[in-house]
Design a protein around this motif. Sequence first.
Motif, PDB file in Angstrom:
ATOM      1  N   ASP A  53      17.003 -22.006  14.554  1.00 56.24           N
ATOM      2  CA  ASP A  53      18.446 -21.799  14.662  1.00 56.24           C
ATOM      3  C   ASP A  53      18.917 -21.670  16.114  1.00 56.24           C
ATOM      4  OD1 ASP A  53      16.788 -19.511  14.446  1.00 56.24           O
ATOM      5  OD2 ASP A  53      18.567 -18.220  14.293  1.00 56.24           O
ATOM      6  N   PHE A  54      17.992 -21.457  17.070  1.00 57.21           N
ATOM      7  CA  PHE A  54      18.405 -21.400  18.483  1.00 57.21           C
ATOM      8  C   PHE A  54      18.759 -22.807  18.952  1.00 57.21           C
ATOM      9  CE2 PHE A  54      15.747 -17.478  20.036  1.00 57.21           C
ATOM     10  CZ  PHE A  54      16.238 -16.740  18.976  1.00 57.21           C
ATOM     11  N   PRO A  55      19.750 -22.930  19.833  1.00 55.08           N
ATOM     12  CA  PRO A  55      20.054 -24.259  20.383  1.00 55.08           C
ATOM     13  C   PRO A  55      18.831 -24.836  21.106  1.00 55.08           C
ATOM     14  CG  PRO A  55      21.569 -22.571  21.246  1.00 55.08           C
ATOM     15  CD  PRO A  55      20.615 -21.876  20.350  1.00 55.08           C
ATOM     16  N   GLU A  56      18.720 -26.156  21.073  1.00 55.47           N
ATOM     17  CA  GLU A  56      17.520 -26.771  21.649  1.00 55.47           C
ATOM     18  C   GLU A  56      17.306 -26.387  23.119  1.00 55.47           C
ATOM     19  OE1 GLU A  56      16.531 -30.864  21.045  1.00 55.47           O
ATOM     20  OE2 GLU A  56      15.053 -30.754  22.665  1.00 55.47           O
ATOM     21  N   ALA A  57      18.396 -26.350  23.887  1.00 54.82           N
ATOM     22  CA  ALA A  57      18.237 -26.024  25.311  1.00 54.82           C
ATOM     23  C   ALA A  57      17.614 -24.646  25.473  1.00 54.82           C
ATOM     24  CB  ALA A  57      19.589 -26.084  26.024  1.00 54.82           C
ATOM     25  N   GLU A  58      18.002 -23.730  24.617  1.00 51.67           N
ATOM     26  CA  GLU A  58      17.427 -22.389  24.721  1.00 51.67           C
ATOM     27  C   GLU A  58      15.955 -22.403  24.314  1.00 51.67           C
ATOM     28  OE1 GLU A  58      19.388 -19.262  22.522  1.00 51.67           O
ATOM     29  OE2 GLU A  58      17.969 -17.750  23.290  1.00 51.67           O
ATOM     30  N   ARG A  59      15.660 -23.188  23.252  1.00 52.82           N
ATOM     31  CA  ARG A  59      14.247 -23.272  22.844  1.00 52.82           C
ATOM     32  C   ARG A  59      13.396 -23.868  23.960  1.00 52.82           C
ATOM     33  NH1 ARG A  59      14.234 -26.785  18.207  1.00 52.82           N
ATOM     34  NH2 ARG A  59      16.506 -26.844  18.235  1.00 52.82           N
ATOM     35  N   ARG A  60      13.969 -24.834  24.681  1.00 55.40           N
ATOM     36  CA  ARG A  60      13.229 -25.432  25.809  1.00 55.40           C
ATOM     37  C   ARG A  60      12.997 -24.393  26.909  1.00 55.40           C
ATOM     38  NH1 ARG A  60      10.566 -29.901  24.779  1.00 55.40           N
ATOM     39  NH2 ARG A  60      11.764 -31.196  23.366  1.00 55.40           N
ATOM     40  N   ALA A  61      14.025 -23.625  27.187  1.00 52.76           N
ATOM     41  CA  ALA A  61      13.895 -22.614  28.252  1.00 52.76           C
ATOM     42  C   ALA A  61      12.854 -21.566  27.864  1.00 52.76           C
ATOM     43  CB  ALA A  61      15.248 -21.958  28.518  1.00 52.76           C
ATOM     44  N   ILE A  62      12.879 -21.182  26.594  1.00 55.60           N
ATOM     45  CA  ILE A  62      11.876 -20.208  26.121  1.00 55.60           C
ATOM     46  C   ILE A  62      10.481 -20.822  26.216  1.00 55.60           C
ATOM     47  CG2 ILE A  62      11.040 -18.927  24.114  1.00 55.60           C
ATOM     48  CD1 ILE A  62      13.992 -18.700  23.209  1.00 55.60           C
ATOM     49  N   ALA A  63      10.385 -22.100  25.817  1.00 56.47           N
ATOM     50  CA  ALA A  63       9.080 -22.768  25.820  1.00 56.47           C
ATOM     51  C   ALA A  63       8.496 -22.854  27.227  1.00 56.47           C
ATOM     52  CB  ALA A  63       9.191 -24.158  25.205  1.00 56.47           C
ATOM     53  N   ALA A  64       9.368 -23.015  28.220  1.00 56.59           N
ATOM     54  CA  ALA A  64       8.870 -23.090  29.594  1.00 56.59           C
ATOM     55  C   ALA A  64       8.201 -21.768  29.969  1.00 56.59           C
ATOM     56  CB  ALA A  64      10.000 -23.411  30.562  1.00 56.59           C
ATOM     57  N   ILE A  65       8.808 -20.672  29.560  1.00 56.19           N
ATOM     58  CA  ILE A  65       8.244 -19.353  29.886  1.00 56.19           C
ATOM     59  C   ILE A  65       6.988 -19.082  29.062  1.00 56.19           C
ATOM     60  CG2 ILE A  65       8.688 -16.866  29.744  1.00 56.19           C
ATOM     61  CD1 ILE A  65      11.607 -17.500  30.476  1.00 56.19           C
TER      62      ILE A  65
END
Length: 586
Positions: A419-431
């Motif tokens: 349910d998180f926007p993709e951009a946020e999921r990408r940012a989380i994935a980077a961390i």
Amino acid sequence: MHASFNLAAELDAALMAAASAAGLVDAAEFAPDVRPADARHGDYQANGVLGHAKARKLNPRATAEKLVAALPAGLHDACAIMIAGPGFVNFTLKPAALLAWLRAHDTEDHLRAGAASAKHNQTWIVDYSSPNTAKQMHVGHLRSAVIGEAIARLLAFSGARVVRDNHIGDWGTQFGKLIWAYKRHLDAGALAQDPLEEFERLYKAGHHAAEAGPAVMDEARAELVKLQGGDAENLAIWRKINDVSLAAFQQIYDRFGIRFDVALGESFYNDKVGQIYRELSGCGLAVESDGALVVFHPEHPRFKQQPLMIRKRDGAANYASTDLATILYRAEHFHATGALYVVDKRQSDHFEQLFLTAQKWFAQSGRPVPQLQHVDFGTILGEDNRPLKTRSGENIKLKDLLAEAEERAFALVSGRSLDFPEAERRAIAAIVGVGSVQYADLSQNRSSDYVFAWDKMISLEGNTAAYLLYAIARIHSIFRKLAARPNDLAIEGAASALETPAELALARKLVKFPNALDTAVGQLRPHFLCLYLYELAGEFSAFYNADKVGVDDAGIRGRRLLLCARTLLILETGLRLLGLRTLTRM
Ligand code: ARG
């Protein structure tokens, strides 16, 4: 007790004072050795009474009783003190003492201030990463960068002045073949697109041509001699290769949050090796052997026969000469207390010989001898238990490894939080991705080899970055849901005394953060901090499952939110000290 940062150290000091007050035999030599205890025995245990008493033919239990009686009343108020077994002294903190510690340690700055006595007035050089230029960083470069950064942060937090030095290999013999090929086979388009790929291709081309024909070998050697002699054209090519390499390295460092204070590579010491030859020959440490300059160590079982070569037969400097010049420069320029070399353990002979040589040389020349330590580490293995490679047997490039980590972390995050926007999921994935790679490395005893297993390291279960990052995100979400925030004095001020077993167990774990830090810094082994953080997150889970935080009673709610806030602070501080970034939602 004063809610001092390190309660074990405070108890240690109190026992020392009690030893004098009670007139203990050889009180000055008494080492209480207070350390965190197994939870069944309270919070801390003094192990040193037993040995001290035995060695002096005293009755250990009677000695322990004398000491305990001499402890100040304030200490008896703060903790239950018991003598156990043949003469151990156990301390169990009372709830009020736990609460006082939690209240006092409310920010990262306060934690740092508490920790910052250990290395006061010391300057440490951390020599780490240190790759050779003209090549891309590969998996073999991971550990030094990750472990070195964690150690630099841990030392700085403990109050040391830290100089992060990237001792890059920018002056090797590889430049002969590389410059030879650069002048003949450069592909300008490829250079513009990915310069390091192009340099690697050129190096291979030069290498193969030189293998195939002695004429090329001679030409390559001549290019190297020209470079070393200061030829303008070769120097310009060399400079370009190094600049490009450093910029590419920095892209990797950025992902790990690494910033060097200096990057004094081997070439920096070019004009400083002459002094090394003169001084070491002058004091008789270095001798000529077959035209080379070498140092024997007659007292050493191996180095009495295998000397350290400090100048090659052709007169050129080598790894050892630059390393000796580096030791002198660091002592004179940075007034360093010592230097830590975060380097693969396969180089242990080099460092042992180097340090022996430097110690003798400094002592003979009347200079204060610096503390030099090889902070070694083992090899990263593939799941077949052999050094990790690609399927085709090549070294795995770090940028590819990190890209895969992010991809896998993205899958993990998307699996739970679609349910998180993709951009946020990408940012989380980077961390999560990069953090998982760092943490998997740091959570192992660095001296051992470890198996690189994606499924284990990018996982929400076990001692992993994702598990800890998730614990952090969960605490943030508790605050969000209760419309509260950490360090809200009105809420925390209302906190009543800790009561339930889960509250007390969590508080007891929180106050042991300084001891985990101490062990990690003392042994330069970050895995002790990892293990502590993992256990802390486990205690937090147990507490959260057992005790509801959002209750109406302001006293209970206040103390539980205080526990949440301090767990959050210590998890975030701990992960930052390891070099990871953290997040608030996951
Ligand atoms: N460049 C070296 C290598 O790649 C590591 C240098 C480590 N630092 C040092 N002062 N020797 O193996």
